[in-house]
Write a protein that holds these residues in place. Structure first.
Motif, PDB file in Angstrom:
ATOM      1  N   GLU A 143     -16.996  32.053  88.584  1.00  0.00           N
ATOM      2  CA  GLU A 143     -15.786  32.842  88.372  1.00  0.00           C
ATOM      3  C   GLU A 143     -15.179  32.494  87.023  1.00  0.00           C
ATOM      4  O   GLU A 143     -15.196  31.336  86.595  1.00  0.00           O
ATOM      5  N   SER A 144     -14.640  33.494  86.350  1.00  0.00           N
ATOM      6  CA  SER A 144     -13.911  33.283  85.105  1.00  0.00           C
ATOM      7  C   SER A 144     -12.657  34.131  85.132  1.00  0.00           C
ATOM      8  O   SER A 144     -12.728  35.345  85.324  1.00  0.00           O
ATOM      9  N   ASP A 145     -11.499  33.492  84.959  1.00  0.00           N
ATOM     10  CA  ASP A 145     -10.249  34.259  84.977  1.00  0.00           C
ATOM     11  C   ASP A 145      -9.551  34.241  83.624  1.00  0.00           C
ATOM     12  O   ASP A 145      -8.350  34.501  83.530  1.00  0.00           O
ATOM     13  N   MET A 203     -11.211  35.763  80.793  1.00  0.00           N
ATOM     14  CA  MET A 203     -11.957  36.697  79.957  1.00  0.00           C
ATOM     15  C   MET A 203     -11.728  38.129  80.418  1.00  0.00           C
ATOM     16  O   MET A 203     -11.321  38.382  81.560  1.00  0.00           O
ATOM     17  N   LYS A 219     -16.264  42.318  80.063  1.00  0.00           N
ATOM     18  CA  LYS A 219     -17.174  41.375  79.403  1.00  0.00           C
ATOM     19  C   LYS A 219     -17.769  40.417  80.424  1.00  0.00           C
ATOM     20  O   LYS A 219     -18.951  40.052  80.339  1.00  0.00           O
ATOM     21  N   GLN A 220     -16.955  39.973  81.404  1.00  0.00           N
ATOM     22  CA  GLN A 220     -17.497  39.148  82.484  1.00  0.00           C
ATOM     23  C   GLN A 220     -18.657  39.865  83.169  1.00  0.00           C
ATOM     24  O   GLN A 220     -19.731  39.287  83.391  1.00  0.00           O
ATOM     25  N   ASN A 221     -18.428  41.117  83.521  1.00  0.00           N
ATOM     26  CA  ASN A 221     -19.438  41.906  84.228  1.00  0.00           C
ATOM     27  C   ASN A 221     -20.721  42.008  83.413  1.00  0.00           C
ATOM     28  O   ASN A 221     -21.834  41.851  83.934  1.00  0.00           O
ATOM     29  N   LEU A 250     -22.599  38.469  83.183  1.00  0.00           N
ATOM     30  CA  LEU A 250     -23.233  38.116  84.457  1.00  0.00           C
ATOM     31  C   LEU A 250     -24.533  38.889  84.649  1.00  0.00           C
ATOM     32  O   LEU A 250     -25.521  38.347  85.166  1.00  0.00           O
ATOM     33  N   SER A 281     -10.346  38.444  87.656  1.00  0.00           N
ATOM     34  CA  SER A 281     -11.669  37.813  87.643  1.00  0.00           C
ATOM     35  C   SER A 281     -12.643  38.530  88.568  1.00  0.00           C
ATOM     36  O   SER A 281     -12.256  39.265  89.473  1.00  0.00           O
ATOM     37  N   CYS A 323     -24.255  29.244  82.040  1.00  0.00           N
ATOM     38  CA  CYS A 323     -23.185  30.239  81.914  1.00  0.00           C
ATOM     39  C   CYS A 323     -22.282  29.923  80.726  1.00  0.00           C
ATOM     40  O   CYS A 323     -21.923  30.812  79.943  1.00  0.00           O
ATOM     41  N   LEU A 364     -19.606  32.460  78.989  1.00  0.00           N
ATOM     42  CA  LEU A 364     -18.816  32.715  80.189  1.00  0.00           C
ATOM     43  C   LEU A 364     -17.914  31.512  80.453  1.00  0.00           C
ATOM     44  O   LEU A 364     -18.384  30.429  80.788  1.00  0.00           O
ATOM     45  N   ILE A 410     -16.196  29.709  82.656  1.00  0.00           N
ATOM     46  CA  ILE A 410     -16.088  29.640  84.110  1.00  0.00           C
ATOM     47  C   ILE A 410     -15.129  28.556  84.564  1.00  0.00           C
ATOM     48  O   ILE A 410     -14.853  27.607  83.842  1.00  0.00           O
TER      49      ILE A 410
END
Length: 758
Positions: free
Chosen positions: A246-248, A250, A254-256, A259, A276, A302, A307, A309
């Motif tokens: 999980e990253s809260d 970013m 971009k997270q999607n 991953l 996130s 990651c 990422l 995370i």
């Protein structure tokens, strides 16, 4: 609530101001590193070690207490302050917190490419495991489901992650902290995925009727690993199937994209309803230890790919956002299921293959007319700088003395066994001798060689007896200490102390010898080490086949120097004694009555010990007792010395002619006059001699058995416990035989299969 003892608190407050001053000098902010360490993830001793480390580095009990509060289940007010006063001189430093933080994803900032290696640095390139260019990644939109069906969202999630018989943990009830933030309770854990799916399908779309009503401002949570139905802690996890990424911090798109570009083996991708995405990644670890290692690897990859995370999500019992509910006006929903690689193994292999760190092929035409310079020699005609050399030989060959002689020859720019050495700094890694013995040996060898110690500053000694670790652990520590010392040679004596794996296994020994390559590559220095011969006669073998264990030992180094003992005859030993006696009498007469020597001693007399003694009685009667004492000591030294032949297998130079030498404690002396050239090595005597060899006495056989047991005990001491089984395997005999030899030896104890010295 427990009250803090006032006396304890007062003592703490008095020392706190002093500690705050010291804290200003601390280079690494350990409080920041604690953000990477979740106390709920530690056992009791690890938690205490954090406190000890903080105190050692000048932090306060408040710092430890604030961090400990994050473990709400075990936190006890006042406990940190009571224990704090007992932490004195425990030897636990800030390096403990640094290592814990690194294991949980923290990476030290690198200021320069040529920075000095830290204790916790890894010997890897900065581009390891980089699959995507984070600066060029394009965002990928997340689309909210058009036909919102909470039951379908949750049942799909359950069917994807769980077997029907596995218990599922979930939370719908919350509480608010002082800041007004909604936090989950422990929730429920006594229903199986099959029971939940069946109830949801019969709920007519009302998941609250199945799970209980949730607070729409807070949303709801679910645990992604199956539980035993008895609780929600790590010990209640029955299978380590998944981990949360999980990253809260970013952008969601971009997270999607990252991953998906990373091809992570994602079982379920869930939008949290806020800032996130929760990726439930397939781990499929066999046990908790493997789970931790795989999650560390996952988080490392990651992070290196951009990422950012959350490191606090490592627990296998961690809560994740439940799809199918709303959170403050936004839906928590499934973005996708079963994307990326199909399994952990497939993804891991893909990452390793992408980052094989191998150089690209080169065309010979580019270098034909401009060849790179060869590495300069370290030992002329034998070894180049930056290359590896192995010295192999049997017990009592004086291998350690030979390596000390080599250390001194390099430091002084002298010859070693007849070969010229390049002068430079050398590190001698002593794994076997206690510190005083090692230091005395260097001085004894200097004096026996007759060399002046003009360049002692070129020799560093690293005494590690009782502190040695396997070579894969020693290599980075060695590199860190040697990084700026400009050693041209590092000598490791002996390697059985740092041996990892089965010495008869080619792949395990290849991994072991690769550690020497790392040292050579990182430091640009030669690595020289010694190993023992295999059992049995060696004279009829080639030099590269004599070293014990896998052939990797002999084929890996760039130079193999092998020692094989020569079988001395009585006639030769009498000849050597005669030479020494004649030389002593001649020098004594020269010193005290030179004219007599010139007038009365013939050339034939100079070759006869009897004649020279008779001349000494007439020429120097006053000095005769002292000279005879010198003669007696010299003859004893001749009688105990051994003879050796040095053979070699070289990669960079032509094969050299065998070198014959004497080992006259504590140094090796090259046979310049050729006395040993016709002597046969052990095992090369003709058959008629072998058949009539002298039978060993009972005392000699017992001595050999005891020496074999001593060698096996030392070789197995790399493990924490030395067992009967390990000794038996090393010696190639039965456990019953080992028991009998231990009883006969008298210097060891054995208890329940464990062996130690008395």
């Amino acid at each position: 609530m427990k009250k803090v003892n006032r006396t304890v608190r007062r003592k703490y407050d008095i020392s706190r101001k002093r500690k705050l001053v010291k804290r200003l000098e601390i280079k690494v902010d350990l409080i920041a590193l604690l953000e990477y360490i979740d106390p709920t993830f530690l056992d009791y001793q690890e938690w205490v070690n954090v406190g000890m480390a903080l105190k050692h580095e000048g932090y306060t009990a408040d710092d430890w207490d604030d961090w400990s509060k994050r473990d709400g289940g075990r936190y006890s007010p006042g406990e940190c302050f009571k224990k704090w006063t007992t932490f004195e001189g425990n030897g636990v430093t800030g390096a403990t917190i640094t290592q814990m933080a690194k294991e949980n994803g923290w990476e030290p900032k690198r200021r320069k490419e040529d920075h000095e290696l830290d204790w916790n640095d890894e010997i890897t390139g900065n581009d390891d495991y980089v699959v995507i260019d984070k600066n060029w990644i394009e965002g990928m939109e997340i689309r909210e489901p058009t036909n919102w069906n909470p039951v379908r969202e949750l049942t799909t999630y359950l069917e994807t992650l769980f077997e029907a018989s596995e218990s599922v943990g979930y939370v719908v009830s919350t509480w608010q902290n002082d800041e007004g933030k909604f936090l989950p309770t422990k929730g429920n854990w006594d229903r199986t995925a099959g029971e939940l799916i069946q109830a949801l399908n019969q709920s007519d779309g009302d998941i609250g009727a199945v799970l209980g009503d949730y607070n729409p401002e807070a949303g709801a949570w679910i645990r992604f690993n199956p539980l035993d139905g008895k609780g929600v802690k790590n010990e209640n996890v029955t299978e380590y199937k998944y981990a949360l990424v999980e990253s809260d911090t970013m952008d969601l798109e971009k997270q999607n994209a990252i991953l998906r570009e990373l091809e992570l083996p994602i079982a379920a991708l869930v939008y949290s309803g806020k800032k996130s995405i929760h990726a439930i990644v397939k781990i499929n670890a066999a046990n908790y230890e493997e789970y931790r290692k795989r999650v560390d690897y996952l988080y490392n990859v990651c992070k290196k790919n951009g990422l950012n995370i959350d490191n606090q999500n490592r627990n296998p019992s961690r809560l994740s956002r439940m799809p199918g509910v709303e959170r403050n006006g936004k839906k928590q929903f499934l973005i996708d299921t079963n994307i990326g690689k199909s399994s952990w193994e497939e993804w891991h292999d893909w990452i390793e293959d992408v980052n094989d760190d191998l150089p690209d092929p080169e065309s010979l035409t580019e270098f034909w007319d401009n060849m790179p310079e060869l590495a300069p020699p370290l030992i002329e005609g034998v070894l180049r700088q930056g290359h590896k050399m192995l010295m192999a030989g049997p017990s009592k060959a004086g291998k350690s003395f030979a390596l000390i002689e080599l250390s001194i020859a390099i430091a002084e720019g002298m010859r070693w066994l007849g070969w010229k050495c390049t002068q430079g700094k050398v590190l001698y890694v002593n794994l076997e001798l206690d510190r005083p013995s090692c230091l005395h040996r260097f001085k004894d060898v200097y004096q026996a060689l007759g060399w002046q110690p003009n360049n002692l500053s070129n020799i560093d000694i690293w005494n590690l007896r009782g502190k040695s670790v396997p070579m894969d652990k020693l290599a980075p520590k060695l590199i860190r200490r040697a990084a700026k010392k400009n050693y041209i040679a590092i000598i490791i004596d002996p390697i059985y102390k740092v041996l990892t794996g089965d010495e008869n296994s080619a792949d395990q020994m290849a991994h072991f010898t690769n550690q020497f390559d790392k040292v050579c590559t990182e430091l640009g220095s030669s690595v020289i080490y010694c190993h023992h011969h295999s059992k049995g006669s060696q004279g009829n073998k080639k030099s590269m086949d004599r070293a014990s264990g896998s052939g990797v030992f002999a084929r890996d180094p760039d130079a193999l120097i092998d020692l094989v003992e020569l079988e001395l005859t009585d006639a030769l030993m009498q000849q050597e004694e005669n030479k020494v006696v004649c030389d002593i009498y001649k020098k004594a007469i020269e010193q005290h009555n030179f004219d007599y020597l010139d007038e009365h001693v013939s050339q034939d007399d100079l070759l006869s010990a009897v004649s020279m003694e008779a001349h000494a009685k007439r020429a120097i009667p006053e000095q005769l007792p002292n000279v005879q004492q010198v003669v007696k000591e010299a003859m004893n030294k001749v009688r105990i010395r051994s003879a050796w032949r040095v053979e070699g297998t070289l990669r960079e130079y032509p094969k050299f002619d065998p070198v014959n030498m004497w080992f006259s404690y504590p140094v090796h002396l090259v046979d310049e006059v050729g006395s040993l050239k016709d002597i046969e090595p052990e095992g090369e005597a003709p058959p008629w001699k072998k058949n009539f060899s002298k039978k060993k006495s009972a005392e000699e056989r017992k001595k050999e058995r005891n020496e074999a047991l001593e060698t096996a005990f030392e070789a197995c001491s790399i493990d924490e416990k030395i067992t009967l089984t390990a000794i038996a395997e090393y010696m190639g005999v039965s456990e019953k035989t080992v028991r009998n030899r231990i009883k006969d030896h008298g210097g060891f104890w054995i208890d329940d299969g464990e062996i130690g010295r008395k």
